[in-house]
Design a protein around this motif. Structure first.
Motif, PDB file in Angstrom:
ATOM      1  N   LEU A   1      39.030  36.546  45.303  1.00  0.00           N
ATOM      2  CA  LEU A   1      38.661  36.251  46.237  1.00  0.00           C
ATOM      3  C   LEU A   1      40.045  36.809  46.909  1.00  0.00           C
ATOM      4  O   LEU A   1      40.220  37.747  47.885  1.00  0.00           O
ATOM      5  CB  LEU A   1      38.019  35.833  47.079  1.00  0.00           C
ATOM      6  N   CYS A   2      41.201  35.818  46.862  1.00  0.00           N
ATOM      7  CA  CYS A   2      42.740  36.239  47.491  1.00  0.00           C
ATOM      8  C   CYS A   2      42.831  37.640  47.467  1.00  0.00           C
ATOM      9  O   CYS A   2      43.180  38.734  47.925  1.00  0.00           O
ATOM     10  CB  CYS A   2      43.457  34.788  46.645  1.00  0.00           C
ATOM     11  N   ALA A   3      43.251  38.411  45.878  1.00  0.00           N
ATOM     12  CA  ALA A   3      43.447  39.761  45.737  1.00  0.00           C
ATOM     13  C   ALA A   3      42.672  40.363  46.002  1.00  0.00           C
ATOM     14  O   ALA A   3      43.085  41.593  46.294  1.00  0.00           O
ATOM     15  CB  ALA A   3      43.697  39.862  44.112  1.00  0.00           C
ATOM     16  N   GLY A   4      41.303  40.492  46.437  1.00  0.00           N
ATOM     17  CA  GLY A   4      40.359  41.632  46.154  1.00  0.00           C
ATOM     18  C   GLY A   4      40.393  41.077  48.992  1.00  0.00           C
ATOM     19  O   GLY A   4      40.697  42.423  48.841  1.00  0.00           O
TER      20      GLY A   4
ATOM     21  N   GLY B   1      41.887  44.926  50.793  1.00  0.00           N
ATOM     22  CA  GLY B   1      40.678  44.658  51.389  1.00  0.00           C
ATOM     23  C   GLY B   1      41.670  45.093  52.762  1.00  0.00           C
ATOM     24  O   GLY B   1      41.597  46.228  53.679  1.00  0.00           O
ATOM     25  N   ALA B   2      43.000  44.411  53.110  1.00  0.00           N
ATOM     26  CA  ALA B   2      43.999  44.503  54.252  1.00  0.00           C
ATOM     27  C   ALA B   2      45.202  45.838  53.997  1.00  0.00           C
ATOM     28  O   ALA B   2      44.844  46.508  54.933  1.00  0.00           O
ATOM     29  CB  ALA B   2      44.557  43.296  54.287  1.00  0.00           C
ATOM     30  N   LEU B   3      45.097  45.796  52.763  1.00  0.00           N
ATOM     31  CA  LEU B   3      45.653  47.177  52.677  1.00  0.00           C
ATOM     32  C   LEU B   3      44.593  48.552  52.845  1.00  0.00           C
ATOM     33  O   LEU B   3      45.312  50.015  52.491  1.00  0.00           O
ATOM     34  CB  LEU B   3      46.358  47.017  51.049  1.00  0.00           C
ATOM     35  N   GLY B   4      43.518  48.430  52.552  1.00  0.00           N
ATOM     36  CA  GLY B   4      42.551  50.041  52.552  1.00  0.00           C
ATOM     37  C   GLY B   4      42.025  49.582  51.625  1.00  0.00           C
ATOM     38  O   GLY B   4      41.241  50.810  51.585  1.00  0.00           O
ATOM     39  N   PHE B   5      41.887  49.190  50.256  1.00  0.00           N
ATOM     40  CA  PHE B   5      41.507  50.019  49.051  1.00  0.00           C
ATOM     41  C   PHE B   5      40.487  48.969  49.119  1.00  0.00           C
ATOM     42  O   PHE B   5      40.187  47.916  49.342  1.00  0.00           O
ATOM     43  CB  PHE B   5      42.806  49.583  48.390  1.00  0.00           C
ATOM     44  N   ILE B   6      39.315  49.346  48.307  1.00  0.00           N
ATOM     45  CA  ILE B   6      38.219  48.891  47.586  1.00  0.00           C
ATOM     46  C   ILE B   6      38.309  48.275  46.869  1.00  0.00           C
ATOM     47  O   ILE B   6      38.996  48.661  45.721  1.00  0.00           O
ATOM     48  CB  ILE B   6      36.752  49.967  47.423  1.00  0.00           C
ATOM     49  N   PRO B   7      38.758  46.835  46.224  1.00  0.00           N
ATOM     50  CA  PRO B   7      39.326  46.479  44.742  1.00  0.00           C
ATOM     51  C   PRO B   7      37.893  47.323  43.700  1.00  0.00           C
ATOM     52  O   PRO B   7      37.088  47.488  43.541  1.00  0.00           O
ATOM     53  CB  PRO B   7      38.793  44.520  45.294  1.00  0.00           C
ATOM     54  N   PRO B   8      38.522  47.677  42.248  1.00  0.00           N
ATOM     55  CA  PRO B   8      38.294  47.797  41.415  1.00  0.00           C
ATOM     56  C   PRO B   8      36.645  46.533  40.817  1.00  0.00           C
ATOM     57  O   PRO B   8      37.453  45.783  40.194  1.00  0.00           O
ATOM     58  CB  PRO B   8      39.212  47.671  40.449  1.00  0.00           C
TER      59      PRO B   8
END
Length: 421
Positions: free
Chosen positions: A123-126, A130-137
């Motif tokens: 959750l922390c990494a995701g 998300g804050a950087l604009g990416f959808i987690p894998p």
């Protein structure tokens, strides 16, 4: 590594961590080295001399996250008044032997703390991605060595490294609309290792010194939609913890999902029946994992399926042995009390040695070794308890450290008749 069975070979880490002995199974470094060599030498990967470094990073993350997962079980056991004295780290996870009260709630909290740690880390990494604009894998079957992620801000896909046959993502800005346009370029590789253009979503041609590719015929240079190093590390860290969470929630021993299922059934009935149901459910999971391993020709899920089979079968054998033990105690009064006299005067013939399979022999040796370790641990606990009681007698309770207070509290439930003297 003093045990003779190869399945039990392990190496302890120096000292103890928070009072817990951590052992690393011999298969962990063996599998890790095999994966690194496979990535470095396989023709399936592009730039293998670079991807082996990614394999090292992912394996280091895996080791650290499995370590944190197991210490989640340690804190879960201590939360319910128990403890964990030893943790064994396997390539596919970890095995902790908690000493907790025999209640479904105690076992539930001990089991849930492990996957909860991985979920929190994911959750922390995701959230950071998300804050950087990416959808987690979120796809656990995707390769963590060369992650690719969607950017929700500009609707583009970013990549790190493309293997032969995989698309590279490039983009340019449309001057008319001001929006970014993405171009997918797929390269092939000849037998001598030379790459060539296999497919492109738009007409492109090799660029000059300022751009690797350009649109044809407009000569607009294309920019690579490449992930930064921190983006890659965050994606890999998310993937490792997300995978550990999903795998450990499978309903199969020795994974935490089976223990949670057992606790849920235990609350509604008998513990033995709950354990048997969870074990038989694990066989169904083992079949599904085995089919997947055959379909994708992958060794790691095959090892997981084999471990699930062994541990689920071990649970059922232990249930059978616990049923047989009470019947072996006492005497046979079916022929009257004179049978006791005959037993005293006549020496019965020795029973024939039972024929046991290699699996039963392995499990019996493991049981004997576990009992020996438990006895040594009991003696060590009694020795330490005597020392603490003597310390209280001489210096008072205020002299105890936090760890000593926790140990004394846990031991008071085991040895209620011991008095401070």
């Amino acid at each position: 590594m003093g045990e003779r069975e190869p399945m039990n070979w392990s190496m302890p880490l120096p000292g103890t961590i928070l009072g817990v002995t951590v052992r690393v199974h011999i298969l962990f470094p063996v599998v890790a080295l095999g994966v690194i060599l496979w990535v470095a030498t396989s023709h399936e990967f592009a730039s293998g001399h670079q991807l082996w470094r990614e394999a090292c990073a992912v394996l280091a993350m895996l080791f650290g996250c499995v370590f944190l997962h197991e210490f989640g079980h340690v804190f879960g056991a201590r939360r319910v008044g128990g403890d964990v004295m030893e943790v064994l780290l396997w390539p596919l996870g970890g095995l902790a032997e908690p000493d907790v009260p025999p209640t479904p709630g105690s076992h539930f909290w001990t089991a849930i703390y492990g996957p909860a740690v991985n979920f929190a880390l994911a959750l922390c990494a995701g959230t950071a991605l998300g804050a950087l604009g990416f959808i987690p894998p979120f796809n656990p079957l995707a390769s963590p060595l060369n992650p690719r992620m969607e950017n929700w801000r500009n609707d583009m896909t970013y990549f790190s490294v493309a293997n032969p046959g995989q698309a590279e993502y490039w983009f340019h800005r449309d001057e008319a609309t001001g929006q970014y346009q993405q171009v997918k370029i797929t390269k092939g590789r000849t037998e001598d290792g030379t790459s060539y253009l296999a497919h492109a979503s738009q007409s492109v041609e090799p660029g000059g010194p300022d751009a690797q590719w350009m649109l044809r015929p407009s000569k607009i240079p294309l920019l690579a939609a490449k992930l930064d190093r921190w983006h890659i590390l965050l994606a890999q860290f998310f993937w490792v913890n997300w995978l550990l969470f999903l795998v450990n929630m499978l309903w199969a021993y020795p994974l935490d999902g089976a223990k949670l299922l057992q606790c849920w059934l235990w609350r509604r009935g008998d513990r033995r029946q709950a354990t048997a149901t969870a074990a038989y459910g694990g066989f169904l999971v083992m079949l599904g994992v085995g089919v997947y391993a055959i379909a994708v020709n992958d060794l790691v899920p095959a090892l997981l399926a084999a471990m699930i089979y062994v541990r689920c079968r071990q649970q059922l054998i232990q249930l059978e042995q616990s049923e047989e033990e009470p019947t072996q105690l006492g005497y046979d009064f079916s022929q009257g009390y004179t049978s006791l006299e005959r037993q005293e005067n006549e020496e019965p013939p020795p029973p024939p040695p039972p024929k046991r399979s290699w699996l039963r022999q392995l499990l019996a040796r493991r049981t004997a070794l576990r009992r020996e370790r438990e006895e040594l641990r009991r003696l060590e606990e009694e020795r330490r308890l005597d020392e603490l009681l003597d310390k209280i007698h001489r210096q008072g309770k205020q002299s105890l450290s936090e760890d000593e207070v926790r140990f004394l509290t846990r031991m008071s439930s085991k040895y209620p008749n011991r008095k401070e003297s």
